[in-house]
Scaffold this motif. Structure first.
Motif, PDB file in Angstrom:
ATOM      1  N   GLY A  73       0.815  -1.209   0.000  1.00  0.00           N
ATOM      2  CA  GLY A  73       0.000   0.000   0.000  1.00  0.00           C
ATOM      3  C   GLY A  73       0.846   1.255   0.000  1.00  0.00           C
ATOM      4  N   LEU A  74       1.934   1.221   0.759  1.00  0.00           N
ATOM      5  CA  LEU A  74       2.832   2.376   0.827  1.00  0.00           C
ATOM      6  C   LEU A  74       3.522   2.607  -0.516  1.00  0.00           C
ATOM      7  CD1 LEU A  74       3.766   4.434   2.965  1.00  0.00           C
ATOM      8  CD2 LEU A  74       5.731   2.940   3.402  1.00  0.00           C
ATOM      9  N   ILE A  75       3.998   1.527  -1.131  1.00  0.00           N
ATOM     10  CA  ILE A  75       4.669   1.654  -2.421  1.00  0.00           C
ATOM     11  C   ILE A  75       3.691   2.136  -3.493  1.00  0.00           C
ATOM     12  CG2 ILE A  75       5.813   0.380  -4.272  1.00  0.00           C
ATOM     13  CD1 ILE A  75       6.991  -1.459  -2.123  1.00  0.00           C
TER      14      ILE A  75
ATOM     15  N   THR B 107       0.833   8.458  12.969  1.00  0.00           N
ATOM     16  CA  THR B 107       1.571   9.355  13.864  1.00  0.00           C
ATOM     17  C   THR B 107       2.814   8.676  14.422  1.00  0.00           C
ATOM     18  OG1 THR B 107      -0.491  10.480  14.484  1.00  0.00           O
ATOM     19  CG2 THR B 107       1.392  10.755  15.951  1.00  0.00           C
ATOM     20  N   LYS B 108       2.666   7.414  14.825  1.00  0.00           N
ATOM     21  CA  LYS B 108       3.814   6.669  15.367  1.00  0.00           C
ATOM     22  C   LYS B 108       4.848   6.403  14.280  1.00  0.00           C
ATOM     23  CE  LYS B 108       2.018   6.424  19.448  1.00  0.00           C
ATOM     24  NZ  LYS B 108       2.592   7.245  20.549  1.00  0.00           N
ATOM     25  N   LEU B 109       4.395   6.008  13.090  1.00  0.00           N
ATOM     26  CA  LEU B 109       5.320   5.716  12.001  1.00  0.00           C
ATOM     27  C   LEU B 109       6.031   6.979  11.524  1.00  0.00           C
ATOM     28  CD1 LEU B 109       3.192   3.210   9.880  1.00  0.00           C
ATOM     29  CD2 LEU B 109       5.174   2.675  11.300  1.00  0.00           C
ATOM     30  N   ALA B 110       5.330   8.109  11.542  1.00  0.00           N
ATOM     31  CA  ALA B 110       5.921   9.372  11.094  1.00  0.00           C
ATOM     32  C   ALA B 110       7.128   9.746  11.950  1.00  0.00           C
ATOM     33  CB  ALA B 110       4.878  10.482  11.121  1.00  0.00           C
TER      34      ALA B 110
ATOM     35  N   THR C  61      -0.481   5.196   3.646  1.00  0.00           N
ATOM     36  CA  THR C  61      -0.694   4.365   4.843  1.00  0.00           C
ATOM     37  C   THR C  61      -2.140   3.908   4.922  1.00  0.00           C
ATOM     38  OG1 THR C  61       1.067   5.522   6.048  1.00  0.00           O
ATOM     39  CG2 THR C  61      -0.574   4.328   7.366  1.00  0.00           C
ATOM     40  N   ASN C  62      -3.057   4.811   4.613  1.00  0.00           N
ATOM     41  CA  ASN C  62      -4.482   4.448   4.620  1.00  0.00           C
ATOM     42  C   ASN C  62      -4.777   3.327   3.624  1.00  0.00           C
ATOM     43  OD1 ASN C  62      -5.225   6.219   6.594  1.00  0.00           O
ATOM     44  ND2 ASN C  62      -5.938   7.814   5.210  1.00  0.00           N
TER      45      ASN C  62
ATOM     46  N   TRP D 263       8.395  11.082   8.499  1.00  0.00           N
ATOM     47  CA  TRP D 263       7.360  11.539   7.570  1.00  0.00           C
ATOM     48  C   TRP D 263       6.748  12.841   8.088  1.00  0.00           C
ATOM     49  CZ3 TRP D 263       4.560   6.153   7.267  1.00  0.00           C
ATOM     50  CH2 TRP D 263       5.377   5.274   6.536  1.00  0.00           C
ATOM     51  N   PRO D 264       6.046  13.598   7.219  1.00  0.00           N
ATOM     52  CA  PRO D 264       5.401  14.838   7.669  1.00  0.00           C
ATOM     53  C   PRO D 264       4.388  14.573   8.776  1.00  0.00           C
ATOM     54  CG  PRO D 264       5.454  14.721   5.276  1.00  0.00           C
ATOM     55  CD  PRO D 264       5.892  13.379   5.766  1.00  0.00           C
ATOM     56  N   ALA D 265       4.383  15.445   9.772  1.00  0.00           N
ATOM     57  CA  ALA D 265       3.442  15.291  10.880  1.00  0.00           C
ATOM     58  C   ALA D 265       2.028  15.651  10.426  1.00  0.00           C
ATOM     59  CB  ALA D 265       3.850  16.189  12.042  1.00  0.00           C
TER      60      ALA D 265
END
Length: 405
Positions: free
Chosen positions: A316-318, A387-390, A331-332, A395-397
């Motif tokens: 999904g990220l790719i 939020t945790k992965l950012a 991420t969604n 990654w941007p907050a």
């Protein structure tokens, strides 16, 4: 249970209503609660002494109403989108779907290979792990009000891509499992029919938009509803006849009718049917699961669920980033398509008919149940997860404005 069908249906609706109240109280997805409720009263549920709570007589009827639920869920999801948007995104959807299937199918092949299973079992498990549940994904998008988000277009495209894959894969696997061989010509024909039907229906539907507008231009809500539902069930039936998932037929009807001037009227009418029959689908799925057969498949199912979550998130990220979506949107995508459902059970039933390992059916049932619980939870908590992965990956907050996520 010695009762008539009407009484059992009444009890089933009471159970579904109670599950809905519990889900609202817990602020959690109703999907896993409905599946567990179905398991508790299904034909395979254990009888405790003289107490017999099994839904035996009504199970086939409830399962049929559950099939209608899938149609309404996917039809409504189609209404939320524009055919033009999907056609413009065709290139990115093809690329994204290919990447998604390569990653998840490879992981699905590797796991049973490590367990030492034969090639036929490996192919069945790879299919079980690779395909998302269109019904559960549609339910999540609707319940969490995410149909208007940009990345939902890619999620919908991935579901269409997966259906073409299903048409091909079922042809291959059914040949290998049931007869030990398959015809390349038959595979090519199945794939061509599925893809041609989807593209042809969308293109012809756009051309016939003025005629459809005239057909729906009737003052009577009763006649209007009959016309819409006739189109929905007829196209879904045609889809099933040519071995394209009936749910995708419903999705295509929604996509076409979303282009008409009667979109809002259709949406207003279909929502109550979507909610009612959609709940019955997940309850009916629980009815099909034998709780006593699950214990021997706990560890394989847990391993497969972990691999699926990782594979879906990475793919999904790719896919999302390559299509130009933000880290948040990507991420969604990965979290939303995690749930597994109807196709996994179809493959497990195929394995049973072919005399493969007996563990495959309880494995598929427990695997689907695990992801029917974790999938909605991961999707609902996607903001917290991002939020945790950012923080970890830089990654941007997220913005503070809640409506942005």
């Amino acid at each position: 249970m010695h009762s008539n069908i009407l009484f059992e249906i009444g009890l089933a609706l009471c159970i579904v209503a109670v599950a809905g109240l519990m889900a609202a109280r817990l602020r959690f997805s109703i999907v896993p609660l409905l599946i567990l409720a179905g398991m508790a009263v299904g034909p395979h549920a254990p009888v405790i002494g003289i107490l017999d709570f099994r839904f035996v007589e009504s199970a086939p009827l409830i399962q049929f109403m559950g099939r209608l639920g899938v149609l309404f869920l996917l039809f409504y999801l189609g209404l939320e989108f524009s055919v033009g948007r999907l056609l413009k995104a065709g290139k990115s959807i093809f690329f994204g779907g290919t990447i998604y299937m390569l990653i998840n199918f490879s992981l699905g092949m590797a796991l049973p290979f490590l367990w030492g299973w034969s090639i036929r079992e490996i192919l069945v498990v790879a299919g079980i792990i690779s395909i998302s549940s269109s019904a559960i994904v549609a339910k999540l998008l609707v319940d969490l009000k995410r149909t208007v988000r940009a990345e939902t277009e890619m999620i919908l495209g991935l579901m269409l891509y997966q259906d073409v894959f299903v048409a091909v894969y079922l042809s291959v696997v059914s040949g290998l499992v049931l007869t030990g061989s398959t015809s390349p010509k038959g595979v090519l024909i199945s794939a061509s029919i599925a893809l041609g039907f989807m593209l042809g229906f969308i293109l012809i539907g756009r051309k016939l938009a003025p005629q459809i507008n005239k057909l729906l231009n009737v003052p009577s809500n009763e006649i209007f509803m009959l016309i819409v539902f006739a189109l929905l069930t007829l196209v879904a039936g045609i889809s099933e006849t040519i071995h394209v998932a009936e749910a995708i037929g419903a999705l295509l009807v929604g996509l076409v009718l979303a282009e008409t001037d009667h979109f809002e009227r259709i949406e207003h009418i279909v929502v109550p049917f979507r909610d009612f029959f959609g709940a019955l689908f997940f309850f009916s799925f629980g009815l099909s699961i034998d709780p006593l057969s699950l214990s021997g498949a706990i560890w394989p199912s847990l391993a497969a669920a972990i691999v699926t979550i990782i594979g879906n998130f990475i793919s999904g990220l790719i896919v999302g980033r390559k299509a130009g979506y933000s880290h948040r949107g990507s991420t969604n995508i990965g979290l939303t398509i995690t749930s597994r459902g109807e196709f996994s059970i179809i493959l497990a039933n195929l394995a049973k008919a072919g005399g493969l390992l007996p563990i495959l059916q309880p494995f598929a049932a427990l695997y689907v149940l695990i992801l029917a619980i974790l999938g909605p939870l991961l999707t609902k908590e996607s903001k917290w997860i991002y939020t945790k992965l950012a923080k970890v990956f830089g990654w941007p907050a997220l913005r503070e404005k809640k409506s942005n996520f």
